[in-house]
Enzyme design. Structure first.
Site, mmCIF file in Angstrom:
data_model
loop_
_atom_site.group_PDB
_atom_site.id
_atom_site.type_symbol
_atom_site.label_atom_id
_atom_site.label_comp_id
_atom_site.label_asym_id
_atom_site.label_seq_id
_atom_site.Cartn_x
_atom_site.Cartn_y
_atom_site.Cartn_z
ATOM 1 N N GLY A 352 43.483 44.115 41.434
ATOM 2 C CA GLY A 352 42.226 44.113 41.173
ATOM 3 C C GLY A 352 41.181 44.752 42.134
ATOM 4 N N PRO A 353 39.965 44.685 42.074
ATOM 5 C CA PRO A 353 39.042 45.184 42.942
ATOM 6 C C PRO A 353 38.727 44.318 44.057
ATOM 7 C CG PRO A 353 37.846 44.499 41.156
ATOM 8 C CD PRO A 353 39.177 44.440 40.877
ATOM 9 N N GLY A 357 39.275 37.431 45.098
ATOM 10 C CA GLY A 357 40.169 36.330 45.546
ATOM 11 C C GLY A 357 41.684 36.652 45.282
ATOM 12 N N LYS A 358 42.289 37.712 45.509
ATOM 13 C CA LYS A 358 43.539 37.796 45.574
ATOM 14 C C LYS A 358 44.398 36.983 46.573
ATOM 15 C CE LYS A 358 43.196 42.424 45.548
ATOM 16 N NZ LYS A 358 41.651 42.388 45.520
ATOM 17 N N THR A 359 43.767 37.214 47.696
ATOM 18 C CA THR A 359 44.298 36.593 48.935
ATOM 19 C C THR A 359 44.351 35.287 48.933
ATOM 20 O OG1 THR A 359 44.063 38.646 50.195
ATOM 21 C CG2 THR A 359 44.583 36.607 51.373
ATOM 22 N N SER A 676 38.482 59.679 30.618
ATOM 23 C CA SER A 676 37.462 58.753 29.917
ATOM 24 C C SER A 676 36.208 58.989 29.562
ATOM 25 C CB SER A 676 37.768 57.151 30.160
ATOM 26 O OG SER A 676 37.169 57.254 31.799
ATOM 27 N N LYS A 719 35.201 47.999 32.696
ATOM 28 C CA LYS A 719 34.251 48.660 32.118
ATOM 29 C C LYS A 719 33.257 47.926 31.499
ATOM 30 C CE LYS A 719 36.978 52.848 31.958
ATOM 31 N NZ LYS A 719 37.523 54.061 31.077
#
Length: 770
Positions: A352-353, A357-359, A676, A719
């Site tokens: 994800g960007p 909150g990935k970490t 796209s 998007k």
């Protein structure tokens, strides 16, 4: 050399020795055979024939000798002097009790010799002299080697204790003086070489022993000095053996460690390998081989921890709980590993960007499980040895990041976060992503081998999590070993809740304020989200809150009476400045024909994309700007071709396309690619040619074909969230992406209208105003 006349002499067989001419020996008269031979010698002028035995019987050449004296009555001996060689002839009696008389032909030595013989004599003297020096009797060499006769000098070899009975007989049988010298010279050279080798080995051994004794004495002195200084003794090997005895290491590891300790004991401290071996042993003992954290597999508690640490991300939390549920069931049913030692479960990749909150999700999983948490940053790594470690032969070598992280965690089953996996590089030093293939494969990582340790390391009990912003840069084999969980971003309402529950309290604590000293209204937070940030995550939001808190801290520090500090929506402009984000940007940009609002996915999440088209007089053609990739350039060409082939349906004439078109996609400094934007480019061109504006509240995405079909694309959720952040209320998506709208948060679905279309004609009907 010439033979003289034949003589008949009594024979005295020699069973254990050889008598040469010019030798004087005492012979014991012990047997009847010897007594009869000595007695018979009186009948032949005191002469007899001495014949030695060899392996085949008697030698073919004997020695004519004279009996000079017989002495003794009880144990008589005869003093016998060798005279000359003699070749043995016929004449053996059949009666064993009689004396054996044999015909013999005396062999005379020559009076003169060639230069070759003289050279061999000199070499022989030198070799024998060195042999006598090696034996410590060099003083007698001059007396013995002073003999001038070459034949007699060669016969001196009989005195060597290194020659066997057979060799001495061979010397006696060699009647040619040159051949005899060559024979004994070869033997003496071999004897000398063997003696020198033995001396060298003896000297080397003595030197080592002396060095060892010296080192031992020095160590004893050092121990005494340390003892006097109160520093105690330093038994390094003993300390390692004690550590080994106290640890419960795996069998193979214990065996390898024991071997290294034995090597360390044999090498000196001055050896470079001494410090390398100690460093290796210290590293192995630092690894927590027998330490494992006990898992807390209470699923309700795990869910509570995730909810407490993160707002929103329901799909992600549900997947993590499912993952923990699998581990719980396998643990309850004792299915920890299979027969091959492989652990259960997959490797989760959180994609994800930035700022979603990935970490922190990895930290929450570790907290929920009750495990240690370690993070390994992979961004910018280009050396494969960073993962597998350096081989011990290199100076400064050390284990890879995996092993070092285990040492840091002090347990063999931590939660292991591989951060920024999409940013791993590669060059001539290797490809770290290839090394990660083994680390992240549950079928292989139970026997992971670090180059530094050179031992199998079981990583199957580690819970691996990985993070990435984009998936395109991750090699396909590595991506195939993971289960991707997408974190597409937050809605505005979720950001407000995150700010209230997590971000603002953290900034207040960092600023040194008490919670009651700062009050920020919900409307103010919502305005910060709406006017000061436009991102998928919350990092910019936290920076804005941090700036707001610092303003409050300054106010409290300068005016204590201002407590509590209250921040409302009206105060934001004074505290944070002018809002940089304008939600009505789409309205401004699409105020004239030829501009359409598209949607895209970047490494920072979803974003809006404006496509501008204009026309001018000149040679018909298409100019593209805005750092477009090849795929995006092809989409623009397809859009123009579609327009040119459908002029009648679009209400256009052929003259309208006989001009030069220019399509630009801001911002020009940002590279862009992908199919796209096809419907957006088609809509912009048709808007330009028909003079109809594109509706300012609508965004669109989809790939277009020459037949006007709208094909599916990826990143629908990101998007749609980007469109919602930009203030758009309607979105056009391909028909075949309709199912992806289920992933969009319900609140966003309720606030927006979706047009699910399959043809460009339908897109134009919805998107164009008027």
């Amino acid at each position: 050399m010439a033979d003289t006349s034949t003589v008949t002499l009594p024979v005295l067989p020699l069973h254990n020795g050889v008598v040469f001419p010019h030798m004087v020996v005492n012979v014991g008269i012990e047997s009847d055979e010897a007594r009869r031979a000595i007695a018979a010698a009186n009948k032949s002028e005191g002469r007899l024939l001495l014949i030695p035995r060899n392996e085949d019987g008697f030698a073919s050449v004997g020695t004519i000798a004279e009996v000079q004296e017989v002495s003794g009555s009880k144990n008589p001996t005869a003093l016998i002097a060798g005279v000359s060689r003699a070749r043995i002839g016929a004449g053996q009696p059949s009666d064993p009790d009689e004396v054996l008389w044999v015909e013999a032909v005396p062999i005379a030595e020559p009076d003169s010799f060639s230069e070759v013989v003289a050279d061999m004599v000199n070499e022989y003297r030198a070799v024998v002299s060195e042999i006598m020096e090696e034996r410590g009797i060099g003083g007698a060499a001059s007396r013995i080697l002073g003999i001038d006769d070459p034949g007699q000098l060669a016969d001196l070899a009989v005195y060597s204790p290194d020659l066997s009975q057979a060799q001495k007989v061979e010397v006696l049988e060699t009647t040619d003086v040159a051949g005899r010298l060559e024979l004994v010279l070869g033997w003496m050279n071999e004897i000398l070489a063997d003696m020198q080798l033995r001396r060298k080995v003896r000297d080397d051994a003595s030197e080592r022993i002396d060095k060892t004794q010296r080192e031992f004495l020095l160590r004893q002195q050092m121990e005494s000095i340390r003892s006097e200084l109160g520093e105690g003794s330093s038994d390094v090997v003993g300390e390692y053996r004690q550590k080994l005895a106290e640890r419960d290491l795996p069998e193979k590891v214990e065996e390898n460690v024991s071997q290294e300790i034995d090597r360390l004991e044999r090498m000196g401290e001055q050896s470079p390998e001494h410090s390398w071996t100690r460093t290796w042993l210290d590293t192995v003992f630092d690894i927590p081989w027998e330490s494992h954290s006990t898992d807390n597999l209470d699923l309700d508690e795990a869910r509570n921890v995730l909810d407490a640490d993160h707002t929103g991300l329901e799909d992600v939390k549900e997947r993590i709980v499912e993952h923990l549920a699998v581990r719980k069931l396998r643990a309850d049913r004792d299915l920890g590993t299979d027969a091959a030692g492989r652990g259960a479960g997959t490797i989760l990749l959180l994609a994800g960007p930035p700022g979603v909150g990935k970490t922190s999700l990895g930290e929450s999983v570790a907290k929920a499980l009750g495990r240690e948490f370690v993070r390994v940053a992979l961004g910018g790594i280009r050396d494969e040895a960073e993962i597998r470690g350096h081989r011990r032969t290199y100076v400064g070598s050390r284990p890879g990041r995996i092993v070092r992280a285990l040492v840091e965690a002090e347990t063999m089953n931590p939660v292991f976060l591989l951060d920024e996996m999409d940013k791993v590089g590669s060059d001539w030093r290797g490809d770290p992503s290839s090394a990660l293939l083994e680390v992240l494969d549950p079928a292989q990582n139970h026997t992971f081998r670090d180059n530094y340790l050179e031992m199998d390391l079981d990583l199957s009990n580690i819970l691996f999590l990985a993070t990435a912003n984009v998936l395109e840069t991750i090699p396909a084999p590595l991506l195939d070993r993971t289960e991707v969980i997408h974190l597409d971003g937050y809605t505005d309402n979720e950001k407000v809740e995150i700010a209230k529950q997590h971000l603002l309290p953290r900034q207040v604590e960092r600023g040194g304020l008490r919670p009651e000293e700062l009050e920020v209204s919900d409307e103010a937070i919502a305005s910060i989200v709406d006017g000061y940030t436009r991102e998928a995550g919350v990092r910019t939001l936290e920076r804005m809150l941090g700036k707001l808190v610092r303003k409050a801290v300054t106010k409290v520090a300068t005016d204590a009476a201002s407590v509590p500090v209250t921040v409302d929506e009206a105060d934001l402009r004074d505290l944070l400045g002018r809002p940089p984000v304008h939600r009505d940007e789409a309205k401004d940009r699409t105020s004239q024909p030829g501009v359409a609002t598209g949607l895209a996915v970047t490494g920072a999440g979803g974003d809006v994309l404006f496509v501008e088209a204009t026309a001018m007089a000149g040679e018909p053609g298409l100019v593209l700007t805005g750092q477009l990739g090849d795929v995006m350039k092809e989409s623009a060409q397809i859009a123009l071709s579609y327009v040119e082939s459908n002029l009648t349906d679009l209400g256009l004439d052929s003259e309208s396309v006989k001009q030069r078109f220019h399509v630009h996609v801001p911002a020009g400094a940002i590279p862009k690619d992908g199919p796209s934007a096809g419907v957006t480019m088609t809509t912009a061109l048709v808007s330009l040619l028909t003079g109809r504006k594109v509706r300012d509240n609508i965004g669109m995405t989809g790939e277009v074909t020459l037949q006007g079909r709208v094909l599916p694309i990826g990143g629908v959720k990101q998007k749609v969230l980007a469109a919602h952040r930009a203030g758009l209320t309607e979105v056009i998506v391909p028909k075949r992406n309709e199912a992806d709208l289920d992933d969009v948060p319900e609140q966003v679905r309720e606030e927006m209208t979706f047009h699910v279309l399959a043809d460009v004609a339908e897109v134009l009907e919805v998107a164009l105003a008027g």
